[in-house]
Write an enzyme that holds these catalytic residues in place. Structure first.
Site, PDB file in Angstrom:
ATOM      1  N   ASP A 188       0.812  -1.211   0.000  1.00  0.00           N
ATOM      2  CA  ASP A 188       0.000   0.000   0.000  1.00  0.00           C
ATOM      3  C   ASP A 188       0.848   1.263   0.000  1.00  0.00           C
ATOM      4  O   ASP A 188       0.359   2.347  -0.344  1.00  0.00           O
ATOM      5  CB  ASP A 188      -0.946   0.009   1.205  1.00  0.00           C
ATOM      6  CG  ASP A 188      -2.128  -0.931   1.023  1.00  0.00           C
ATOM      7  OD1 ASP A 188      -2.364  -1.374  -0.119  1.00  0.00           O
ATOM      8  OD2 ASP A 188      -2.809  -1.233   2.022  1.00  0.00           O
ATOM      9  N   LYS A 236      -4.790  -4.114  -7.685  1.00  0.00           N
ATOM     10  CA  LYS A 236      -5.495  -3.374  -6.638  1.00  0.00           C
ATOM     11  C   LYS A 236      -6.712  -2.674  -7.256  1.00  0.00           C
ATOM     12  O   LYS A 236      -7.233  -3.106  -8.278  1.00  0.00           O
ATOM     13  CB  LYS A 236      -4.536  -2.383  -5.983  1.00  0.00           C
ATOM     14  CG  LYS A 236      -3.367  -3.040  -5.252  1.00  0.00           C
ATOM     15  CD  LYS A 236      -3.835  -3.751  -4.002  1.00  0.00           C
ATOM     16  CE  LYS A 236      -2.677  -4.260  -3.181  1.00  0.00           C
ATOM     17  NZ  LYS A 236      -3.121  -4.883  -1.893  1.00  0.00           N
ATOM     18  N   LYS A 292     -12.796   6.309  -0.175  1.00  0.00           N
ATOM     19  CA  LYS A 292     -12.697   4.871   0.052  1.00  0.00           C
ATOM     20  C   LYS A 292     -11.978   4.561   1.371  1.00  0.00           C
ATOM     21  O   LYS A 292     -12.323   3.605   2.066  1.00  0.00           O
ATOM     22  CB  LYS A 292     -11.961   4.213  -1.111  1.00  0.00           C
ATOM     23  CG  LYS A 292     -11.933   2.695  -1.064  1.00  0.00           C
ATOM     24  CD  LYS A 292     -11.321   2.137  -2.339  1.00  0.00           C
ATOM     25  CE  LYS A 292     -11.547   0.639  -2.420  1.00  0.00           C
ATOM     26  NZ  LYS A 292     -10.855  -0.112  -1.369  1.00  0.00           N
TER      27      LYS A 292
END
Length: 421
Positions: free
Chosen positions: A301, A328, A399
């Site tokens: 990430d 992703k 998100k």
């Protein structure tokens, strides 16, 4: 939504949002308990809302009792929902809940949006076939029907740790003991450590011997009052520009956190960043950065924001074990290549490696690729360089970090949002 982002000179302190990784896990463990838990310091991002929807569908009751607090009445054992579970665009929600669906005793369907249904689920397909659980995966839905048995399980450690987490959560509820062995290389092991910590907080303790987890079975999750810690991966979007331009501090982080993305401090230090910590506040100084080799195996990430950082390093930064970024919310390698080049940056890649060369940047119209981490990484590059940008689909930050643009504005950036775009 289009954001016109003029960074100016950013100075000040940002309180980082709660860890999304821990929030998912804490909510699920509280839902698997039979009593009532209170969870504080939650951020109701789209991904966390998706997990709450899923747990509610399985029979838990989740009630908001404040801006960042919920009361969870646990379900004990998941019940089959009447309607498909909408996981939004949250890969964590989907992969954590699929094994719980294999305990419900009736068919369960999952649906999603964006690229979610394109993301691979081969691990579950293969394991469920071996264990006699029906599993199908189409572009429209995932279907699960059957009862997951106790026993011996083996998972390839080079795939997402989310599969390991999902299985550990489900296997702990079965009456008989189980073992789960992770075949090396065990990538993203830190995320599994977060799972074990969240389970232990609710009274379920796993035994780990090397890459093998022993699950006693017939475990009972205990209701508890819990608080979600700050998110190291989100802190990186301010730590990076702080290390390049100076004047930015972040607070709300645990120095002893098990989050793998805490490695951002080590990576920044290795590239020459200077910072100090006092009373839980990390302050970043303007620093001359140099290129390094960065391994993303345990911190995927961080990939986009570290690629943004590499634009300000002297020399060529080499990212290895980056291939998982391609599956992703977007193909994050291709997305960063596209957006970095629009700003005049130099970047190239192979399937599993990325090379970024430091150099000057200029203003550009950018696109988030409907990916929260791409939007925030390019905002970090803008803050670090002082170069204004326009970012389309900037609402993608909702998100995981709904207040990102507000936090950037609190540091002095001018943020103009055009909701009609």
């Amino acid at each position: 939504m289009r954001v016109h982002f003029e960074p100016g000179v950013c100075r000040g302190t940002v309180t980082v949002p709660p860890s999304k990784s821990m929030a998912h896990r804490t909510l699920i463990c509280a839902a698997l308990a039979e009593g009532e838990s209170v969870i504080e310091n939650l951020a109701f991002s789209q991904d966390i809302e998706a997990t709450i929807r899923g747990l509610t569908a399985f029979g838990a009751a989740v009630e908001r009792v404040g801006d960042s607090t919920v009361r969870v009445k646990g379900m004990g054992w998941p019940k089959a929902p009447a309607e498909p579970i909408d996981c939004g665009e949250s890969g964590s929600t989907l992969r954590f809940l699929i094994p719980l669906a294999a305990l419900a005793g009736k068919p369960v369907r999952f649906v999603g949006h964006g690229r979610l249904m394109e993301r691979p689920q081969n691990v579950y397909a293969e394991i469920f076939a071996q264990k006699g659980v029906k599993f199908s995966h189409t572009a429209e839905e995932i279907f699960v029907d059957g009862m997951l048995p106790a026993g011996e399980y083996t998972v390839d450690g080079s795939v997402s740790s989310q599969f390991i987490t999902g299985l550990l959560l489900a296997l702990s509820l079965l009456k008989e003991p189980s073992t789960l062995t992770v075949k090396p290389p065990f990538e993203s092991a830190s995320y599994v450590a977060l799972t074990c910590a969240a389970m232990a907080d609710c009274g379920v303790h796993l035994q780990q011997n090397g890459n093998t987890f022993s699950i006693k079975g017939n475990e009972k999750y205990t209701s508890k009052n819990l608080k979600v810690e700050g998110d190291w991966s989100q802190a990186a979007f301010f730590a990076v520009p702080g290390s390049i331009a100076g004047g930015i501090s972040v607070r709300g982080l645990r120095a002893d956190s098990l989050q793998g993305d805490r490695v951002v401090l080590e990576i920044l230090r290795r590239c020459g960043a200077r910072f100090q910590e006092e009373n839980g506040v990390y302050s970043f100084e303007k620093s001359a950065l140099t290129a390094a080799e960065i391994d993303l195996a345990d911190c995927p990430d961080l990939g986009p924001v570290l690629m943004a950082m590499a634009l300000f390093c002297e020399g060529e930064t080499h990212f290895i074990n980056a291939g998982r970024l391609r599956i992703k919310e977007s193909d994050r390698i291709a997305a960063m290549e596209s957006e970095i080049r629009k700003m005049g940056g130099v970047i190239r890649s192979t399937q599993d490696e990325v090379f970024v060369t430091g150099g000057p940047l200029h203003s550009a119209n950018l696109d988030s690729h409907n990916d929260h981490r791409i939007a925030m990484a390019m905002a970090a590059a803008s803050m670090a360089s002082g170069v204004p940008v326009v970012i389309d689909d900037a609402q993608a930050v909702r998100k995981s970090y709904a207040n990102f643009w507000d936090d950037a504005a609190s540091l002095g950036a001018q943020v103009k949002c055009d909701e009609t775009t």
